[in-house]
Enzyme design. Structure first.
Site, PDB file in Angstrom:
ATOM      1  N   HIS A   1       0.797  -0.983  -0.023  1.00 14.81           N
ATOM      2  CA  HIS A   1      -0.059   0.096   0.055  1.00 14.81           C
ATOM      3  C   HIS A   1       0.880   1.233   0.055  1.00 14.81           C
ATOM      4  O   HIS A   1       0.366   2.370   0.244  1.00 14.81           O
ATOM      5  CB  HIS A   1      -1.053  -0.077   1.284  1.00 14.81           C
ATOM      6  CG  HIS A   1      -1.905  -1.144   1.172  1.00 14.81           C
ATOM      7  ND1 HIS A   1      -2.433  -1.419   2.269  1.00 14.81           N
ATOM      8  CD2 HIS A   1      -2.444  -1.787   0.200  1.00 14.81           C
ATOM      9  CE1 HIS A   1      -3.034  -2.648   2.032  1.00 14.81           C
ATOM     10  NE2 HIS A   1      -3.177  -2.814   0.902  1.00 14.81           N
TER      11      HIS A   1
ATOM     12  N   GLN B   1       2.744  -4.222   6.918  1.00 15.98           N
ATOM     13  CA  GLN B   1       1.874  -3.526   5.836  1.00 15.98           C
ATOM     14  C   GLN B   1       1.042  -2.526   6.669  1.00 15.98           C
ATOM     15  O   GLN B   1       0.878  -1.485   5.947  1.00 15.98           O
ATOM     16  CB  GLN B   1       0.989  -4.631   5.385  1.00 15.98           C
ATOM     17  CG  GLN B   1      -0.093  -4.043   4.325  1.00 15.98           C
ATOM     18  CD  GLN B   1      -0.938  -5.066   3.543  1.00 15.98           C
ATOM     19  OE1 GLN B   1      -0.656  -5.645   2.709  1.00 15.98           O
ATOM     20  NE2 GLN B   1      -2.225  -5.133   4.151  1.00 15.98           N
TER      21      GLN B   1
ATOM     22  N   HIS C   1     -12.787  -2.241   5.135  1.00 20.00           N
ATOM     23  CA  HIS C   1     -12.545  -1.459   3.797  1.00 20.00           C
ATOM     24  C   HIS C   1     -11.454  -2.577   3.022  1.00 20.00           C
ATOM     25  O   HIS C   1     -11.145  -3.358   3.523  1.00 20.00           O
ATOM     26  CB  HIS C   1     -12.385  -0.271   3.936  1.00 20.00           C
ATOM     27  CG  HIS C   1     -10.836   0.059   4.382  1.00 20.00           C
ATOM     28  ND1 HIS C   1     -10.022   1.277   4.495  1.00 20.00           N
ATOM     29  CD2 HIS C   1     -10.009  -0.794   5.119  1.00 20.00           C
ATOM     30  CE1 HIS C   1      -8.794   1.189   5.028  1.00 20.00           C
ATOM     31  NE2 HIS C   1      -8.852  -0.243   5.454  1.00 20.00           N
ATOM     32  N   ARG C   2     -11.348  -2.145   1.701  1.00 22.14           N
ATOM     33  CA  ARG C   2     -10.238  -2.529   1.013  1.00 22.14           C
ATOM     34  C   ARG C   2      -9.446  -1.285   0.737  1.00 22.14           C
ATOM     35  O   ARG C   2      -9.722   0.000   1.034  1.00 22.14           O
ATOM     36  CB  ARG C   2     -10.676  -2.842  -0.379  1.00 22.14           C
ATOM     37  CG  ARG C   2     -11.560  -4.166  -0.384  1.00 22.14           C
ATOM     38  CD  ARG C   2     -11.123  -5.499   0.414  1.00 22.14           C
ATOM     39  NE  ARG C   2      -9.759  -5.903   0.225  1.00 22.14           N
ATOM     40  CZ  ARG C   2      -9.744  -7.148  -0.432  1.00 22.14           C
ATOM     41  NH1 ARG C   2     -10.729  -7.937  -0.662  1.00 22.14           N
ATOM     42  NH2 ARG C   2      -8.277  -7.508  -0.625  1.00 22.14           N
ATOM     43  N   SER C   3      -8.046  -1.557   0.049  1.00 21.81           N
ATOM     44  CA  SER C   3      -7.343  -0.536  -0.098  1.00 21.81           C
ATOM     45  C   SER C   3      -7.690   0.244  -1.250  1.00 21.81           C
ATOM     46  O   SER C   3      -7.258   1.597  -1.440  1.00 21.81           O
ATOM     47  CB  SER C   3      -5.458  -1.008  -0.437  1.00 21.81           C
ATOM     48  OG  SER C   3      -5.716  -2.065  -1.237  1.00 21.81           O
TER      49      SER C   3
HETATM   50  P1  PGA Z   1      -6.181  -4.921   0.613  1.00 18.60           P
HETATM   51  O1  PGA Z   1      -5.334  -4.768   2.052  1.00 18.60           O
HETATM   52  O2  PGA Z   1      -7.372  -4.156   0.755  1.00 18.60           O
HETATM   53  O3  PGA Z   1      -4.959  -4.376  -0.388  1.00 18.60           O
HETATM   54  O4  PGA Z   1      -6.284  -6.597   0.392  1.00 18.60           O
HETATM   55  C1  PGA Z   1      -6.214  -4.749   3.191  1.00 18.60           C
HETATM   56  C2  PGA Z   1      -5.738  -5.728   4.012  1.00 18.60           C
HETATM   57  O5  PGA Z   1      -4.835  -6.639   3.782  1.00 18.60           O
HETATM   58  O6  PGA Z   1      -6.409  -5.911   5.023  1.00 18.60           O
HETATM   59 ZN    ZN Z   2      -5.261  -7.664   5.966  1.00 15.22          ZN
END
Ligand code: PGA
Ligand code: ZN
Length: 403
Positions: free
Chosen positions: A147, A155, A353-355
């Site tokens: 991200h 992350q 949510h999502r990224s």
């Molecule tokens: P993603 O990341 O929406 O890019 O999958 C979010 C997470 O891993 O929680």
């Molecule tokens: Zn995750």
């Protein structure tokens, strides 16, 4: 009266500027819109999103003709969508196409019932947890991994705010903490950039540095390791160093003892079941000795909101909490089933949510409607994410006006 008159998909942009789809659905007298987010660090068992042009075509040419004239009933519509698709992973019509339609149907059903969405979810009588209250906020303030351009050891680094009693207080606290964090990073002379989820990103190879910074500001932290992202040939590579299962578990134990870390998401790769069970037991043992609440070991890429995987994780005691992302599984019915199973097994849920996010604030209603322990929605400094907090504030006022 309550039948679907129109179902049409459009292309829109998400928070990263990538294309995604929005579905407009109408009955006589009501119109609703639903849009679909997209992940970047995705689990290997997630339902498959198709390229947006194909997903839009599938909604408009394949799904819509089947839906017109049908009752706006999300369980019935989901059954139809699953059978029209005919695959295990929704790769035929696309999980993005299917979720857009499924979510629009749920919203239309709520409009027809003249109920706020969270109340409608509650009234489906399906997955309600015993913990009635507001979700705690899991807010990713330091963005690394997939991200961000800069490299941090893990992350996501999150502040955890609130205790289930309200949301306005924690939301205000978040604003203050975020400003303090910015000042602190600037004072330390760090070059900072914004990450995908609206948090800060800076370059660091020092595993403890982010914990030192954040623990000076707040007393409840969480991380998302996204362990699958640095799994190579049976070992984990953290900041250029090799970690075995035992060594990585020991690192988590050290972090939990030294810092106010209350939740670790995806500490290992999606298929490293043994490692998940090992660290979950470690955290339970530590909880007994320290007489503190068990540190959460959260499955995200491990479980992918999939009822079968959640059953496996519960049976094997692999985790004690489940992250819920509707687009990992593709329908609202299956999402609700996943939540229900998790709560019935005594595990906590965190709605996420999502990224790559959109302006759809559905996850706030979902978290409230099912009584989730937490909501993971990013910072308020990206409108797609702020929208979720604004919706929580509205919901809080709806709840209070009923008292
Ligand atoms: P993603 O990341 O929406 O890019 O999958 C979010 C997470 O891993 O929680
Ligand atoms: Zn995750």
């Amino acid at each position: 009266m309550n039948t679907i008159k129109k179902c049409k998909a459009y292309k829109i942009k998400d928070s990263r500027g990538d294309e995604t789809l929005e579905v407009e659905m109408s009955s006589n007298g009501h119109t609703v819109w639903a849009s679909v987010p997209a992940g970047k660090s995705t689990g290997s068992r997630e339902a498959v999103a198709l390229p947006v042009d194909e997903a839009v075509w599938n909604v408009n040419r394949v799904i819509s003709p089947e839906l017109i004239g049908k009752k706006a009933d999300v369980f019935e519509v989901d059954d139809l969508l699953v059978s029209l698709d005919g695959t295990e992973n929704k790769s035929n019509l696309g999980a993005n196409a299917i979720l857009g339609v499924s979510l629009a149907t749920l919203k239309l059903e709520a409009k027809i019932a003249n109920q706020p969405l969270w109340k409608h979810i509650q009234s489906l009588g399906h997955p309600v947890s015993k913990s009635v209250g507001f979700p705690r906020l899991f807010v990713n303030v330091l963005n690394g991994g997939a991200h961000a351009k800069f490299r941090l050891p893990f992350q996501e680094y999150m502040f955890v705010l609130g205790n289930g009693m309200n949301v306005a207080g924690p939301i205000n606290q978040l604003q203050t903490l975020f400003e303090q964090l910015k000042k602190k990073l600037e004072a330390e002379g760090k070059e900072i950039k914004m990450g995908d989820e609206g948090g800060f990103s800076f370059e660091s190879d020092d595993i403890e540095e982010p914990f030192n910074i954040l623990s000076e500001l707040h007393d409840k932290l969480a991380i998302d390791v996204a362990g699958g992202e640095f799994f190579e040939n049976g070992e984990y590579n953290v900041c250029g160093q090799k970690y075995s299962l035992e060594k990585l578990s020991n690192l988590y134990e050290l972090l939990v003892k030294k810092y106010p870390l209350i939740s670790i998401e995806d500490p290992f790769a999606d298929n490293d079941f043994e490692a998940f069970a090992f660290v979950t037991k470690k955290m339970r043992d530590y909880g007994v000795i320290s007489q503190k609440e068990d540190v959460l070991v959260v499955g995200d890429d491990l479980t992918t909101t999939n009822p079968q995987m959640i059953a496996k994780a519960v049976d094997g005691k692999l985790i004690n909490a489940v992250l819920i992302k509707p687009n990992q599984i593709g329908t609202i019915s299956e999402t609700l089933k996943a939540i229900k199973m998790t709560h019935e097994a005594g595990l906590k849920t965190i709605i996420s949510h999502r990224s790559g996010e959109t302006m759809d604030s559905f996850i706030a209603d979902l978290a409230m409607g099912v009584g989730a322990f937490g909501l993971k929605a990013g910072t308020m400094f990206q409108s797609e994410r702020k929208e979720k907090y604004d919706r929580l504030l509205e919901i809080e006022q709806e709840v209070n006006s009923e008292k």
